[in-house]
Design a protein around this motif. Structure first.
Motif, PDB file in Angstrom:
ATOM      1  N   GLY A 139       0.786  -1.220   0.000  1.00 45.54           N
ATOM      2  CA  GLY A 139       0.000   0.000   0.000  1.00 45.54           C
ATOM      3  C   GLY A 139       0.822   1.276   0.000  1.00 45.54           C
ATOM      4  O   GLY A 139       0.272   2.370  -0.177  1.00 45.54           O
ATOM      5  N   GLY A 140       2.111   1.148   0.175  1.00 47.88           N
ATOM      6  CA  GLY A 140       2.986   2.307   0.215  1.00 47.88           C
ATOM      7  C   GLY A 140       3.366   2.801  -1.162  1.00 47.88           C
ATOM      8  O   GLY A 140       2.895   2.290  -2.186  1.00 47.88           O
ATOM      9  N   SER A 141       4.243   3.802  -1.176  1.00 47.80           N
ATOM     10  CA  SER A 141       4.662   4.445  -2.423  1.00 47.80           C
ATOM     11  C   SER A 141       6.173   4.584  -2.480  1.00 47.80           C
ATOM     12  O   SER A 141       6.841   4.677  -1.442  1.00 47.80           O
ATOM     13  CB  SER A 141       4.033   5.838  -2.532  1.00 47.80           C
ATOM     14  OG  SER A 141       2.634   5.766  -2.566  1.00 47.80           O
TER      15      SER A 141
ATOM     16  N   ARG B  85       9.185   6.480  -5.402  1.00 45.95           N
ATOM     17  CA  ARG B  85       9.432   7.133  -6.679  1.00 45.95           C
ATOM     18  C   ARG B  85      10.836   6.785  -7.151  1.00 45.95           C
ATOM     19  O   ARG B  85      11.821   7.095  -6.473  1.00 45.95           O
ATOM     20  CB  ARG B  85       9.282   8.647  -6.587  1.00 45.95           C
ATOM     21  CG  ARG B  85       9.348   9.305  -7.969  1.00 45.95           C
ATOM     22  CD  ARG B  85       9.120  10.791  -7.948  1.00 45.95           C
ATOM     23  NE  ARG B  85      10.299  11.540  -7.565  1.00 45.95           N
ATOM     24  CZ  ARG B  85      10.521  12.804  -7.896  1.00 45.95           C
ATOM     25  NH1 ARG B  85       9.633  13.450  -8.644  1.00 45.95           N
ATOM     26  NH2 ARG B  85      11.610  13.425  -7.489  1.00 45.95           N
TER      27      ARG B  85
ATOM     28  N   ARG C 121      -1.932   2.775 -11.002  1.00 42.48           N
ATOM     29  CA  ARG C 121      -1.101   2.826  -9.776  1.00 42.48           C
ATOM     30  C   ARG C 121       0.251   3.486 -10.020  1.00 42.48           C
ATOM     31  O   ARG C 121       0.776   4.157  -9.135  1.00 42.48           O
ATOM     32  CB  ARG C 121      -0.877   1.405  -9.246  1.00 42.48           C
ATOM     33  CG  ARG C 121      -2.146   0.665  -8.878  1.00 42.48           C
ATOM     34  CD  ARG C 121      -1.842  -0.662  -8.183  1.00 42.48           C
ATOM     35  NE  ARG C 121      -1.086  -1.574  -9.037  1.00 42.48           N
ATOM     36  CZ  ARG C 121       0.112  -2.065  -8.712  1.00 42.48           C
ATOM     37  NH1 ARG C 121       0.686  -1.736  -7.572  1.00 42.48           N
ATOM     38  NH2 ARG C 121       0.731  -2.903  -9.541  1.00 42.48           N
ATOM     39  N   PHE C 122       0.794   3.295 -11.199  1.00 43.24           N
ATOM     40  CA  PHE C 122       2.121   3.843 -11.528  1.00 43.24           C
ATOM     41  C   PHE C 122       1.958   4.997 -12.511  1.00 43.24           C
ATOM     42  O   PHE C 122       1.075   4.979 -13.372  1.00 43.24           O
ATOM     43  CB  PHE C 122       3.011   2.782 -12.173  1.00 43.24           C
ATOM     44  CG  PHE C 122       3.462   1.683 -11.257  1.00 43.24           C
ATOM     45  CD1 PHE C 122       2.934   1.510  -9.981  1.00 43.24           C
ATOM     46  CD2 PHE C 122       4.444   0.799 -11.670  1.00 43.24           C
ATOM     47  CE1 PHE C 122       3.354   0.486  -9.143  1.00 43.24           C
ATOM     48  CE2 PHE C 122       4.885  -0.233 -10.860  1.00 43.24           C
ATOM     49  CZ  PHE C 122       4.326  -0.376  -9.588  1.00 43.24           C
ATOM     50  N   THR C 123       2.853   5.966 -12.401  1.00 46.42           N
ATOM     51  CA  THR C 123       2.868   7.095 -13.322  1.00 46.42           C
ATOM     52  C   THR C 123       4.299   7.357 -13.768  1.00 46.42           C
ATOM     53  O   THR C 123       5.192   7.549 -12.929  1.00 46.42           O
ATOM     54  CB  THR C 123       2.301   8.358 -12.675  1.00 46.42           C
ATOM     55  OG1 THR C 123       0.964   8.115 -12.226  1.00 46.42           O
ATOM     56  CG2 THR C 123       2.292   9.515 -13.672  1.00 46.42           C
TER      57      THR C 123
ATOM     58  N   GLN D 189       6.592   7.020 -10.564  1.00 48.62           N
ATOM     59  CA  GLN D 189       5.886   7.131  -9.290  1.00 48.62           C
ATOM     60  C   GLN D 189       5.045   5.883  -9.111  1.00 48.62           C
ATOM     61  O   GLN D 189       4.190   5.586  -9.957  1.00 48.62           O
ATOM     62  CB  GLN D 189       5.007   8.375  -9.275  1.00 48.62           C
ATOM     63  CG  GLN D 189       4.196   8.537  -7.995  1.00 48.62           C
ATOM     64  CD  GLN D 189       5.056   8.797  -6.776  1.00 48.62           C
ATOM     65  OE1 GLN D 189       5.979   9.582  -6.832  1.00 48.62           O
ATOM     66  NE2 GLN D 189       4.744   8.115  -5.680  1.00 48.62           N
ATOM     67  N   MET D 190       5.293   5.170  -8.044  1.00 52.90           N
ATOM     68  CA  MET D 190       4.609   3.906  -7.801  1.00 52.90           C
ATOM     69  C   MET D 190       3.782   4.026  -6.525  1.00 52.90           C
ATOM     70  O   MET D 190       4.336   4.229  -5.442  1.00 52.90           O
ATOM     71  CB  MET D 190       5.622   2.767  -7.673  1.00 52.90           C
ATOM     72  CG  MET D 190       6.568   2.648  -8.855  1.00 52.90           C
ATOM     73  SD  MET D 190       7.668   1.232  -8.756  1.00 52.90           S
ATOM     74  CE  MET D 190       8.637   1.668  -7.327  1.00 52.90           C
ATOM     75  N   ASN D 191       2.478   3.917  -6.664  1.00 57.95           N
ATOM     76  CA  ASN D 191       1.551   4.006  -5.544  1.00 57.95           C
ATOM     77  C   ASN D 191       0.819   2.684  -5.357  1.00 57.95           C
ATOM     78  O   ASN D 191       0.796   1.849  -6.253  1.00 57.95           O
ATOM     79  CB  ASN D 191       0.546   5.127  -5.770  1.00 57.95           C
ATOM     80  CG  ASN D 191       1.201   6.484  -5.886  1.00 57.95           C
ATOM     81  OD1 ASN D 191       2.238   6.754  -5.281  1.00 57.95           O
ATOM     82  ND2 ASN D 191       0.595   7.359  -6.679  1.00 57.95           N
ATOM     83  N   SER D 192       0.211   2.533  -4.193  1.00 57.87           N
ATOM     84  CA  SER D 192      -0.569   1.319  -3.895  1.00 57.87           C
ATOM     85  C   SER D 192       0.232   0.072  -4.222  1.00 57.87           C
ATOM     86  O   SER D 192      -0.262  -0.858  -4.872  1.00 57.87           O
ATOM     87  CB  SER D 192      -1.884   1.333  -4.686  1.00 57.87           C
ATOM     88  OG  SER D 192      -2.642   2.480  -4.371  1.00 57.87           O
ATOM     89  N   LEU D 193       1.447   0.041  -3.751  1.00 55.40           N
ATOM     90  CA  LEU D 193       2.344  -1.069  -4.081  1.00 55.40           C
ATOM     91  C   LEU D 193       1.874  -2.378  -3.475  1.00 55.40           C
ATOM     92  O   LEU D 193       1.299  -2.409  -2.372  1.00 55.40           O
ATOM     93  CB  LEU D 193       3.763  -0.744  -3.624  1.00 55.40           C
ATOM     94  CG  LEU D 193       4.511   0.228  -4.549  1.00 55.40           C
ATOM     95  CD1 LEU D 193       5.704   0.842  -3.849  1.00 55.40           C
ATOM     96  CD2 LEU D 193       4.945  -0.475  -5.820  1.00 55.40           C
TER      97      LEU D 193
END
Length: 122
Positions: free
Chosen positions: A15-17, A19, A67-69, A82-86
């Motif tokens: 759930g973490g992020s 970059r 989830r990723f940008t 940028q990686m979110n909701s890992l």
């Protein structure tokens, strides 16, 4: 000589992020597409995302969409992920890639970075 240096990997909880950054040198940065791949032991390297030379077009693997940008700063010769909701299944070595051919579901780069480890704990 093209050089790609990744940074920003590490250990994060589900759930973490994180970059990731990739600094490029040795050629005109803004003249080429850039992207990211990842690889886990025993598996083939997997396409993650690619961004066009202007940044106007981006494409993602289905597994990371939403989830990723991916983004780029041509003034800094740097591309980001940028990686979110890992998730634990995102655990891999992430590689920066440069140049080559791409489309909406593929990317065949010319140059590769050395990789940075991302570990997502459950």
């Amino acid at each position: 000589q093209v050089q790609l240096v990744e940074s920003g990997g590490g250990l994060v909880q589900t759930g973490g992020s994180l970059r990731l950054s990739c600094a490029a040198s040795g050629r005109t940065f803004s003249a080429h597409a850039m992207g990211w791949f990842r690889q886990t032991p025993g598996k083939e390297r997997e396409f993650v995302a690619v961004i066009s030379l202007t940044g106007s077009s981006t494409y993602y693997a289905d597994s990371v969409k939403g989830r990723f940008t991916i983004s780029r700063d041509n003034a800094k010769n740097t591309v980001y992920l940028q990686m979110n909701s890992l998730k634990p299944e995102d655990t891999a070595v992430y590689y920066c890639a440069d140049d080559g051919e791409y489309g909406d579901s593929y990317y065949y780069p010319t140059f590769w970075g050395q990789g940075t480890q991302v570990t997502v704990s459950s």
